[in-house]
Structure formats: C-alpha cells, structure tokens
Design a protein around this motif. Sequence first.
Motif, PDB file in Angstrom:
ATOM      1  N   VAL A  27       0.831  -1.206   0.000  1.00  0.00           N
ATOM      2  CA  VAL A  27       0.000   0.000   0.000  1.00  0.00           C
ATOM      3  C   VAL A  27       0.864   1.255   0.000  1.00  0.00           C
ATOM      4  CG1 VAL A  27      -1.690   1.314   1.328  1.00  0.00           C
ATOM      5  CG2 VAL A  27      -1.949  -1.158   1.086  1.00  0.00           C
ATOM      6  N   LEU A  28       1.933   1.257   0.804  1.00  0.00           N
ATOM      7  CA  LEU A  28       2.815   2.416   0.835  1.00  0.00           C
ATOM      8  C   LEU A  28       3.511   2.638  -0.503  1.00  0.00           C
ATOM      9  CD1 LEU A  28       4.594   2.291   4.331  1.00  0.00           C
ATOM     10  CD2 LEU A  28       3.103   4.076   3.448  1.00  0.00           C
ATOM     11  N   GLN A  29       3.960   1.556  -1.134  1.00  0.00           N
ATOM     12  CA  GLN A  29       4.654   1.696  -2.416  1.00  0.00           C
ATOM     13  C   GLN A  29       3.699   2.202  -3.496  1.00  0.00           C
ATOM     14  OE1 GLN A  29       7.926   0.888  -2.157  1.00  0.00           O
ATOM     15  NE2 GLN A  29       8.304   1.855  -4.136  1.00  0.00           N
ATOM     16  N   LEU A  30       2.492   1.679  -3.523  1.00  0.00           N
ATOM     17  CA  LEU A  30       1.516   2.155  -4.503  1.00  0.00           C
ATOM     18  C   LEU A  30       1.159   3.615  -4.269  1.00  0.00           C
ATOM     19  CD1 LEU A  30      -0.894  -0.931  -4.751  1.00  0.00           C
ATOM     20  CD2 LEU A  30       0.879  -0.221  -6.376  1.00  0.00           C
ATOM     21  N   ALA A  31       0.983   3.990  -3.010  1.00  0.00           N
ATOM     22  CA  ALA A  31       0.686   5.395  -2.701  1.00  0.00           C
ATOM     23  C   ALA A  31       1.865   6.294  -3.064  1.00  0.00           C
ATOM     24  CB  ALA A  31       0.343   5.535  -1.221  1.00  0.00           C
ATOM     25  N   TYR A  32       3.081   5.798  -2.861  1.00  0.00           N
ATOM     26  CA  TYR A  32       4.290   6.555  -3.201  1.00  0.00           C
ATOM     27  C   TYR A  32       4.355   6.832  -4.697  1.00  0.00           C
ATOM     28  CZ  TYR A  32       9.323   7.584  -3.441  1.00  0.00           C
ATOM     29  OH  TYR A  32      10.553   8.168  -3.678  1.00  0.00           O
ATOM     30  N   TYR A  33       4.108   5.811  -5.507  1.00  0.00           N
ATOM     31  CA  TYR A  33       4.151   5.985  -6.957  1.00  0.00           C
ATOM     32  C   TYR A  33       2.942   6.768  -7.474  1.00  0.00           C
ATOM     33  CZ  TYR A  33       8.184   2.966  -7.741  1.00  0.00           C
ATOM     34  OH  TYR A  33       9.453   2.447  -7.775  1.00  0.00           O
ATOM     35  N   ALA A  34       1.789   6.562  -6.864  1.00  0.00           N
ATOM     36  CA  ALA A  34       0.600   7.303  -7.317  1.00  0.00           C
ATOM     37  C   ALA A  34       0.764   8.795  -7.087  1.00  0.00           C
ATOM     38  CB  ALA A  34      -0.638   6.780  -6.587  1.00  0.00           C
ATOM     39  N   LEU A  55       9.880   9.710 -17.065  1.00  0.00           N
ATOM     40  CA  LEU A  55       9.956  10.721 -16.013  1.00  0.00           C
ATOM     41  C   LEU A  55       9.705  10.113 -14.636  1.00  0.00           C
ATOM     42  CD1 LEU A  55       7.968  13.602 -17.754  1.00  0.00           C
ATOM     43  CD2 LEU A  55      10.449  13.305 -17.632  1.00  0.00           C
ATOM     44  N   LEU A  56       8.984   9.021 -14.588  1.00  0.00           N
ATOM     45  CA  LEU A  56       8.641   8.396 -13.316  1.00  0.00           C
ATOM     46  C   LEU A  56       9.567   7.239 -12.952  1.00  0.00           C
ATOM     47  CD1 LEU A  56       6.637   8.065 -10.917  1.00  0.00           C
ATOM     48  CD2 LEU A  56       5.302   6.550 -12.397  1.00  0.00           C
ATOM     49  N   LEU A  57       9.942   6.429 -13.951  1.00  0.00           N
ATOM     50  CA  LEU A  57      10.630   5.177 -13.654  1.00  0.00           C
ATOM     51  C   LEU A  57      12.083   5.124 -14.104  1.00  0.00           C
ATOM     52  CD1 LEU A  57       7.757   2.680 -14.582  1.00  0.00           C
ATOM     53  CD2 LEU A  57       8.358   3.574 -12.324  1.00  0.00           C
ATOM     54  N   SER A  58      12.500   6.002 -14.967  1.00  0.00           N
ATOM     55  CA  SER A  58      13.869   5.948 -15.474  1.00  0.00           C
ATOM     56  C   SER A  58      14.786   6.839 -14.640  1.00  0.00           C
ATOM     57  CB  SER A  58      13.913   6.378 -16.939  1.00  0.00           C
ATOM     58  OG  SER A  58      15.251   6.380 -17.410  1.00  0.00           O
ATOM     59  N   TRP A  59      15.943   6.313 -14.270  1.00  0.00           N
ATOM     60  CA  TRP A  59      16.899   7.117 -13.511  1.00  0.00           C
ATOM     61  C   TRP A  59      17.665   8.079 -14.415  1.00  0.00           C
ATOM     62  CZ3 TRP A  59      21.842   6.577 -15.253  1.00  0.00           C
ATOM     63  CH2 TRP A  59      22.173   5.393 -15.918  1.00  0.00           C
ATOM     64  N   ARG A  60      17.606   7.857 -15.694  1.00  0.00           N
ATOM     65  CA  ARG A  60      18.329   8.735 -16.618  1.00  0.00           C
ATOM     66  C   ARG A  60      17.683  10.116 -16.729  1.00  0.00           C
ATOM     67  NH1 ARG A  60      18.503   3.602 -19.120  1.00  0.00           N
ATOM     68  NH2 ARG A  60      20.655   2.834 -19.377  1.00  0.00           N
ATOM     69  N   SER A  61      16.415  10.228 -16.323  1.00  0.00           N
ATOM     70  CA  SER A  61      15.756  11.535 -16.396  1.00  0.00           C
ATOM     71  C   SER A  61      16.209  12.470 -15.278  1.00  0.00           C
ATOM     72  CB  SER A  61      14.233  11.353 -16.314  1.00  0.00           C
ATOM     73  OG  SER A  61      13.761  10.540 -17.379  1.00  0.00           O
ATOM     74  N   LEU A  62      16.749  11.917 -14.208  1.00  0.00           N
ATOM     75  CA  LEU A  62      17.228  12.723 -13.084  1.00  0.00           C
ATOM     76  C   LEU A  62      18.692  13.066 -13.300  1.00  0.00           C
ATOM     77  CD1 LEU A  62      15.517  10.883 -10.092  1.00  0.00           C
ATOM     78  CD2 LEU A  62      15.031  13.182 -10.907  1.00  0.00           C
ATOM     79  N   ARG A  63      18.919  14.265 -13.816  1.00  0.00           N
ATOM     80  CA  ARG A  63      20.266  14.730 -14.112  1.00  0.00           C
ATOM     81  C   ARG A  63      20.458  16.108 -13.516  1.00  0.00           C
ATOM     82  NH1 ARG A  63      21.203  14.126 -20.446  1.00  0.00           N
ATOM     83  NH2 ARG A  63      23.180  15.074 -19.730  1.00  0.00           N
ATOM     84  N   GLY A  64      21.663  16.338 -13.046  1.00  0.00           N
ATOM     85  CA  GLY A  64      21.941  17.633 -12.437  1.00  0.00           C
ATOM     86  C   GLY A  64      22.363  18.708 -13.406  1.00  0.00           C
ATOM     87  N   ASP A  65      22.462  18.406 -14.702  1.00  0.00           N
ATOM     88  CA  ASP A  65      22.907  19.388 -15.687  1.00  0.00           C
ATOM     89  C   ASP A  65      21.780  19.879 -16.581  1.00  0.00           C
ATOM     90  OD1 ASP A  65      22.535  16.968 -16.870  1.00  0.00           O
ATOM     91  OD2 ASP A  65      24.329  17.036 -18.135  1.00  0.00           O
ATOM     92  N   THR A  66      20.541  19.515 -16.266  1.00  0.00           N
ATOM     93  CA  THR A  66      19.395  19.970 -17.061  1.00  0.00           C
ATOM     94  C   THR A  66      18.314  20.518 -16.140  1.00  0.00           C
ATOM     95  OG1 THR A  66      18.354  17.769 -17.013  1.00  0.00           O
ATOM     96  CG2 THR A  66      19.838  18.258 -18.856  1.00  0.00           C
ATOM     97  N   THR A  67      17.485  21.386 -16.702  1.00  0.00           N
ATOM     98  CA  THR A  67      16.381  21.956 -15.915  1.00  0.00           C
ATOM     99  C   THR A  67      15.342  20.893 -15.592  1.00  0.00           C
ATOM    100  OG1 THR A  67      16.720  24.075 -17.051  1.00  0.00           O
ATOM    101  CG2 THR A  67      14.639  23.769 -15.879  1.00  0.00           C
TER     102      THR A  67
END
Length: 206
Positions: A27-34, A55-67
């Motif tokens: 339940v916590l994991q589903l609420a976290y993703y929802a 944007l939700l599941l890929s770690w490549r979208s989290l980059r420190g060099d882009t807005t």
Amino acid sequence: MPRRRRPPRPGALADLSPTRILSQIIVLQLAYYACAAILIIFTALVAGREIDTDLLLSWRSLRGDTTVGWTLGLVWVLNSLVAVVFILLLIARSKLVLDFALTIHFIHLVVTSLYSHSLPTNLFWWALQICSATLMTSLGVWACQWRELRPISFGGKSTTANGSAATAGPADDEAVGHTRGRGRGRGRDGAGEYEMVGMSAREENV
C-alpha cells in the motif's frame, strides 16, 4: 529443565505478522508511486512537456545538468514529504519508520533498474535518494512520536502533560463561586450560605 519463554505482549503478533507487513509495504509503495505520478503529470503539463513514463521510472531523467532533472528532483523531494503522511496514517509507530522508508527506496531502486535495464550510475540520482530517505525518516519519526505522545482523553477528561486531569463542561461553570478550605460561600443553587468549619484534631483521628 527448559527455560520458559516470556509471553508476547498483547498485539505483538498482529503487529509483526508477515501478512500485515507485506500489505503495508504494498500500500505504501503504490501510494508513493501514485502521488509521484500525479505530481510529475502536473509538472509536465505546466511546463508544456510531453508526459512519458521515463519521467517516473527511469533514472536517466534525473540529471543535475538539465532543468528537467532539477525539476524532477524537487518533485521527488515533495513526494517524500507527502509520503510522511502515508506513513503516519498506515504505520503510526516511530520505531518502524526507518524500515519502511528504506524499503520504499529499495523497491524503487529495483523497479528503476529493471525499467532502465541497468543499475543507476548517475550520482545525482543516488544523492536524491539519500536525501529523500533521510527526509522521510526524520519527519516520519517526528510525526509518529508526536502522535504517540498525544494526551489520551477518557469521557471528557483530558490528561495534561504534567499528569493532571482537566475536565471541561458545565461542572466548571457550577464550580464558580465555590470556595476551598475554610471560608464562606454559597450553595450551588444560589440559595443560602454555608460556612466550612475546620475539624478538630480529635475528630480527624476518628
């Protein structure tokens, strides 16, 4: 002679049962993703960006060099704050907050790695997970302790922090005008006066 085992405290088996723990994790994991999905969709719509599961599941979208990467980072931090509310409602025990917070982030690591077909190699992603887990744990423990230490009320009486009981209601209004100890006062019905006289030492010993 075998040693006798101490009987478990009431509710211990129910609190530590694998079925209950597994259901709470799901339940916590589903609420976290929802909640994260709602925040990411809203942010993408406001920014005019196409909505994508990366944007939700890929770690490549989290980059420190882009807005986009920094924006997603702020969204995940905000999601950690909202997850504290879920922990407070579903767990409500301060000593279990760390375990559930780490479990949420570990499952997110597994899901992200499976979706991206590789372990995260972005330092920004790892730093964000550490900050998120720390924030979720510290605020979750504080919130659960605050709930555990709240005074318990029984039948209109609330126990204050110093252990004294305070009663609210019409009885307080009726008690106005009464005097304590030796003195004069009026009856509760307002008619007649009475005088409290101290008891002698002999009468007190009877």
